[in-house]
Enzyme design. Structure first.
Site, PDB file in Angstrom:
ATOM      1  N   TYR A  75      10.319 188.640  16.147  1.00  0.00           N
ATOM      2  CA  TYR A  75       9.372 187.596  15.733  1.00  0.00           C
ATOM      3  C   TYR A  75       9.653 187.170  14.300  1.00  0.00           C
ATOM      4  O   TYR A  75       9.633 185.993  13.975  1.00  0.00           O
ATOM      5  CB  TYR A  75       7.925 188.111  15.845  1.00  0.00           C
ATOM      6  CG  TYR A  75       6.920 187.005  15.617  1.00  0.00           C
ATOM      7  CD1 TYR A  75       6.433 186.257  16.688  1.00  0.00           C
ATOM      8  CD2 TYR A  75       6.478 186.683  14.323  1.00  0.00           C
ATOM      9  CE1 TYR A  75       5.531 185.227  16.483  1.00  0.00           C
ATOM     10  CE2 TYR A  75       5.579 185.657  14.117  1.00  0.00           C
ATOM     11  CZ  TYR A  75       5.101 184.920  15.199  1.00  0.00           C
ATOM     12  OH  TYR A  75       4.222 183.895  14.993  1.00  0.00           O
ATOM     13  N   PHE A 127      14.119 154.373  13.465  1.00  0.00           N
ATOM     14  CA  PHE A 127      14.314 155.109  14.707  1.00  0.00           C
ATOM     15  C   PHE A 127      12.921 155.371  15.263  1.00  0.00           C
ATOM     16  O   PHE A 127      11.972 155.582  14.497  1.00  0.00           O
ATOM     17  CB  PHE A 127      15.094 156.416  14.511  1.00  0.00           C
ATOM     18  CG  PHE A 127      15.327 157.110  15.830  1.00  0.00           C
ATOM     19  CD1 PHE A 127      16.267 156.612  16.714  1.00  0.00           C
ATOM     20  CD2 PHE A 127      14.548 158.190  16.232  1.00  0.00           C
ATOM     21  CE1 PHE A 127      16.440 157.178  17.973  1.00  0.00           C
ATOM     22  CE2 PHE A 127      14.708 158.768  17.484  1.00  0.00           C
ATOM     23  CZ  PHE A 127      15.665 158.254  18.353  1.00  0.00           C
ATOM     24  N   THR A 128      12.786 155.375  16.582  1.00  0.00           N
ATOM     25  CA  THR A 128      11.464 155.412  17.226  1.00  0.00           C
ATOM     26  C   THR A 128      10.562 156.541  16.692  1.00  0.00           C
ATOM     27  O   THR A 128       9.498 156.277  16.132  1.00  0.00           O
ATOM     28  CB  THR A 128      11.643 155.575  18.742  1.00  0.00           C
ATOM     29  OG1 THR A 128      12.500 156.687  18.984  1.00  0.00           O
ATOM     30  CG2 THR A 128      12.276 154.327  19.362  1.00  0.00           C
ATOM     31  N   ASP A 218      18.634 161.396   7.842  1.00  0.00           N
ATOM     32  CA  ASP A 218      18.523 161.727   9.255  1.00  0.00           C
ATOM     33  C   ASP A 218      19.944 162.071   9.697  1.00  0.00           C
ATOM     34  O   ASP A 218      20.770 161.191   9.946  1.00  0.00           O
ATOM     35  CB  ASP A 218      17.945 160.554  10.054  1.00  0.00           C
ATOM     36  CG  ASP A 218      17.730 160.920  11.527  1.00  0.00           C
ATOM     37  OD1 ASP A 218      18.420 161.841  12.019  1.00  0.00           O
ATOM     38  OD2 ASP A 218      16.893 160.277  12.182  1.00  0.00           O
ATOM     39  N   LYS A 261      21.891 166.497  19.484  1.00  0.00           N
ATOM     40  CA  LYS A 261      22.965 165.501  19.476  1.00  0.00           C
ATOM     41  C   LYS A 261      24.238 166.182  18.960  1.00  0.00           C
ATOM     42  O   LYS A 261      24.798 167.007  19.664  1.00  0.00           O
ATOM     43  CB  LYS A 261      22.570 164.288  18.623  1.00  0.00           C
ATOM     44  CG  LYS A 261      21.083 163.881  18.672  1.00  0.00           C
ATOM     45  CD  LYS A 261      20.615 163.338  19.977  1.00  0.00           C
ATOM     46  CE  LYS A 261      19.125 163.004  20.058  1.00  0.00           C
ATOM     47  NZ  LYS A 261      18.429 162.389  18.998  1.00  0.00           N
ATOM     48  N   ARG A 385      17.000 149.498  25.026  1.00  0.00           N
ATOM     49  CA  ARG A 385      16.754 149.549  23.584  1.00  0.00           C
ATOM     50  C   ARG A 385      16.527 148.109  23.155  1.00  0.00           C
ATOM     51  O   ARG A 385      17.466 147.401  22.801  1.00  0.00           O
ATOM     52  CB  ARG A 385      17.936 150.164  22.822  1.00  0.00           C
ATOM     53  CG  ARG A 385      17.921 151.674  22.760  1.00  0.00           C
ATOM     54  CD  ARG A 385      16.699 152.199  22.073  1.00  0.00           C
ATOM     55  NE  ARG A 385      16.708 153.638  21.871  1.00  0.00           N
ATOM     56  CZ  ARG A 385      15.618 154.410  21.976  1.00  0.00           C
ATOM     57  NH1 ARG A 385      14.467 153.905  22.337  1.00  0.00           N
ATOM     58  NH2 ARG A 385      15.675 155.694  21.723  1.00  0.00           N
ATOM     59  N   PHE A 452       8.145 153.122  25.516  1.00  0.00           N
ATOM     60  CA  PHE A 452       9.335 153.046  26.379  1.00  0.00           C
ATOM     61  C   PHE A 452       9.497 154.264  27.276  1.00  0.00           C
ATOM     62  O   PHE A 452      10.064 154.177  28.354  1.00  0.00           O
ATOM     63  CB  PHE A 452      10.612 152.828  25.538  1.00  0.00           C
ATOM     64  CG  PHE A 452      10.887 153.926  24.543  1.00  0.00           C
ATOM     65  CD1 PHE A 452      10.276 153.923  23.301  1.00  0.00           C
ATOM     66  CD2 PHE A 452      11.764 154.948  24.848  1.00  0.00           C
ATOM     67  CE1 PHE A 452      10.525 154.938  22.387  1.00  0.00           C
ATOM     68  CE2 PHE A 452      12.030 155.961  23.936  1.00  0.00           C
ATOM     69  CZ  PHE A 452      11.398 155.962  22.708  1.00  0.00           C
TER      70      PHE A 452
HETATM   71  C1  LIG Z   1      16.983 162.026  18.680  1.00  0.00           C
HETATM   72  C2  LIG Z   1      16.756 161.542  17.327  1.00  0.00           C
HETATM   73  C3  LIG Z   1      15.641 161.922  16.568  1.00  0.00           C
HETATM   74  C4  LIG Z   1      14.520 162.777  17.141  1.00  0.00           C
HETATM   75  O1  LIG Z   1      14.952 164.009  17.519  1.00  0.00           O
HETATM   76  P1  LIG Z   1      14.393 164.795  18.803  1.00  0.00           P
HETATM   77  O2  LIG Z   1      15.215 166.037  18.822  1.00  0.00           O
HETATM   78  O3  LIG Z   1      14.583 163.929  19.999  1.00  0.00           O
HETATM   79  O4  LIG Z   1      12.947 165.079  18.546  1.00  0.00           O
HETATM   80  C5  LIG Z   1      15.539 161.457  15.280  1.00  0.00           C
HETATM   81  N1  LIG Z   1      16.466 160.637  14.756  1.00  0.00           N
HETATM   82  C6  LIG Z   1      17.542 160.234  15.455  1.00  0.00           C
HETATM   83  C7  LIG Z   1      18.538 159.332  14.819  1.00  0.00           C
HETATM   84  C8  LIG Z   1      17.722 160.658  16.761  1.00  0.00           C
HETATM   85  O5  LIG Z   1      18.780 160.235  17.463  1.00  0.00           O
END
Ligand SMILES: *Cc1c(COP(=O)(O)O)cnc(C)c1O
Length: 488
Positions: A75, A127-128, A218, A261, A385, A452
């Site tokens: 933990y 970004f969303t 990011d 990613k 998109r 979306f």
């Molecule tokens: C996927 C993504 C996020 C969010 O990350 P999650 O792991 O899906 O919560 C943030 N910024 C970018 C550019 C992304 O591609």
């Protein structure tokens, strides 16, 4: 000696396989209807080749699978946390690591800690999830990306660049005190996976430092961006991917990361920062929302797999094959005259729905309709998109405009072969040939946040077929509503 070009092949062999299923056309039509014409609502069992997203869909390596076995599930003070911290420090260079279950959790913590109501966040395109967390914390996002990013046909090699004049104007307008940070994404997703240059980032960093404003990176697709710098930015051809990643990170103060990613895992993310005080506050907040600061919502085994993935993803052969596969698909489509966003992106090929289904007006969601049609044709799953993803302004309730109306075909890392790409290209070309019969959609259910993901649609009712006789829908003005029947 002739310089005969040798064929390319994936730089790995396959040890475990997963069978694909394929529904027939009536089966796909029924599945699409059930999913409300939203590819996010399809069951993956009903999908043949899944290009919905490259998020968490990576194939892990044998080394990553082996690492799962040595995960330390303590933990507190897990050994796996320290392995992950070493990898993040080595590759990304930030001093403090706060693991989170995925990227948006890092965005949540960072936004809550740094933003006050009324703040302004400039960034190189939204970004969303990133923008939503900024807004939930009380800030407004202002896009300062270069204009070229909004033109799918402009071949600028670094369309992710910040327009320094736009950034300066935001600072002059609102004052540096209202800007807690500048948000810089690498390989900008929303304009088609477009990188920024180090030259541009250096200028942004210098401006930010003069104004005393932090840069939040990011870093989700930093490695893909680094590869494009390696290929296209003068002076970087001889630098390793790891060196370029480090140079990018060193120009910023902290990062949010979705390891789903670049980092080649199926779940995971982190917040990393150089500032001691910020890191202390973030560690305190992560226990509220995620878990103790040495696991942050992850199992020890997940952290082990991430640590291995972080080192694997900067390998030149890997990233070359990854981006190369995207380019392979992009070129097949380009050669067939399909309208795609150029340059080809680093993580996917983006169809330009405004030109592909030029007879559909924005109110009938052209990209959403096109994604549905591609699924119907072949079981290939893509995603919208455009105007659906852009959502609404929380204050006015109006739809955010979207200059770009795209269908994203995102390639999972190390999952599909070149032959799968051939199948995808063939289906898109087939759909392009009968594009005049694609009808618009109307939204029948709209969720409040990130619509979306869960919105539902239905095809517009049958009306007399529009006067589209040309095989080229481009320039056609018929504004939708037409329910065309595809000849059989
Ligand atoms: C996927 C993504 C996020 C969010 O990350 P999650 O792991 O899906 O919560 C943030 N910024 C970018 C550019 C992304 O591609």
């Amino acid at each position: 000696m002739s310089a005969r070009k040798r064929p390319w092949a994936e730089p790995f062999k396959i040890k475990v396989v997963e069978s694909l299923s394929m529904l027939d056309r009536p089966g796909r039509a029924a599945a699409l209807e059930q999913a409300g014409f939203n590819t996010f609502l399809l069951r993956s069992d009903d999908v043949y080749i899944d290009l919905l997203t490259d998020s968490g869909t990576n194939a892990m390596s044998d080394r990553q699978w082996a690492a799962l076995m040595i995960g330390d599930e303590a933990y507190a003070g897990s050994r796996s946390f320290f392995h992950l911290q070493d990898a993040v420090r080595e590759i990304y260079g930030y001093k403090h690591l706060i693991p989170t279950h995925q990227g948006r959790a890092a965005e949540h913590i960072l936004s809550q800690l740094l933003i006050k109501p009324g703040d302004i966040i400039p960034g190189n395109m939204y970004f969303t999830t990133t923008r939503l967390h900024q807004e939930l914390a009380g800030a407004s996002f202002v896009d300062v990306i270069i204009d070229e990013a909004n033109d799918p046909q402009n071949e600028h090699p670094f369309k992710g660049n910040v327009d320094l004049d736009k950034l300066q104007a935001v600072i002059d307008n609102f004052g540096a005190h209202r800007i807690p940070y500048i948000c810089i994404a690498t390989a900008v997703n929303m304009c088609g996976g477009q990188p920024l240059s180090l030259q541009n980032l250096k200028a942004v960093s210098a401006l930010a430092r003069r104004q005393g404003i932090r840069i939040v990176h990011d870093a989700t697709r930093c490695v893909e961006n680094a590869y494009m710098i390696h290929n296209n930015e003068p002076g970087y051809a001889d630098r390793s991917i790891a060196e370029i990643v480090r140079e990018i990170c060193d120009l910023t103060d902290m990062c949010t990361m979705s390891s789903k990613k670049d980092n080649l895992v199926n779940i995971g993310g982190f917040l990393a920062a150089n500032d001691d005080e910020f890191a202390e506050q973030a560690r305190n907040m992560v226990v509220v929302y995620e878990g103790l600061h040495t696991y942050g919502g992850l199992a020890g085994r997940d952290m082990e797999a991430m640590a291995v993935g972080i080192r694997e993803c900067v390998d030149l052969e890997h990233i070359k094959a990854r981006v190369g596969q995207v380019y392979y698909l992009g070129r097949l489509l380009e050669e067939a005259g399909i309208p795609i966003v150029k340059p080809i992106g680093t993580h996917g090929v983006f169809l330009d729905a405004k030109r592909f289904v030029g007879h559909l007006s924005p109110e009938v969601f052209p990209a959403q309709a096109l994604a549905a049609e591609i699924y119907l044709d072949s079981g290939v799953r893509t995603m919208e998109r455009g105007i659906v993803s852009a959502g609404r302004d929380p204050k006015s309730g109006r739809n955010y405009g979207s200059e770009l109306e795209l269908v994203r075909m995102t390639i999972p890392r190390r999952v599909y072969t070149q032959a799968h790409m051939d199948v995808v290209a063939e289906s898109v070309i087939e759909v392009y040939d009968h594009r005049r019969w694609i009808t618009g959609l109307e939204m029948t259910f709209e969720p409040k946040f990130l619509r979306f993901f869960q919105a539902r649609f239905r095809p517009l009712a049958t009306t007399p077929v529009a006067q589209l006789t040309s095989t080229d829908a481009q320039g056609a003005t018929a504004s939708s509503g037409a329910r065309h029947r595809r000849p059989t």
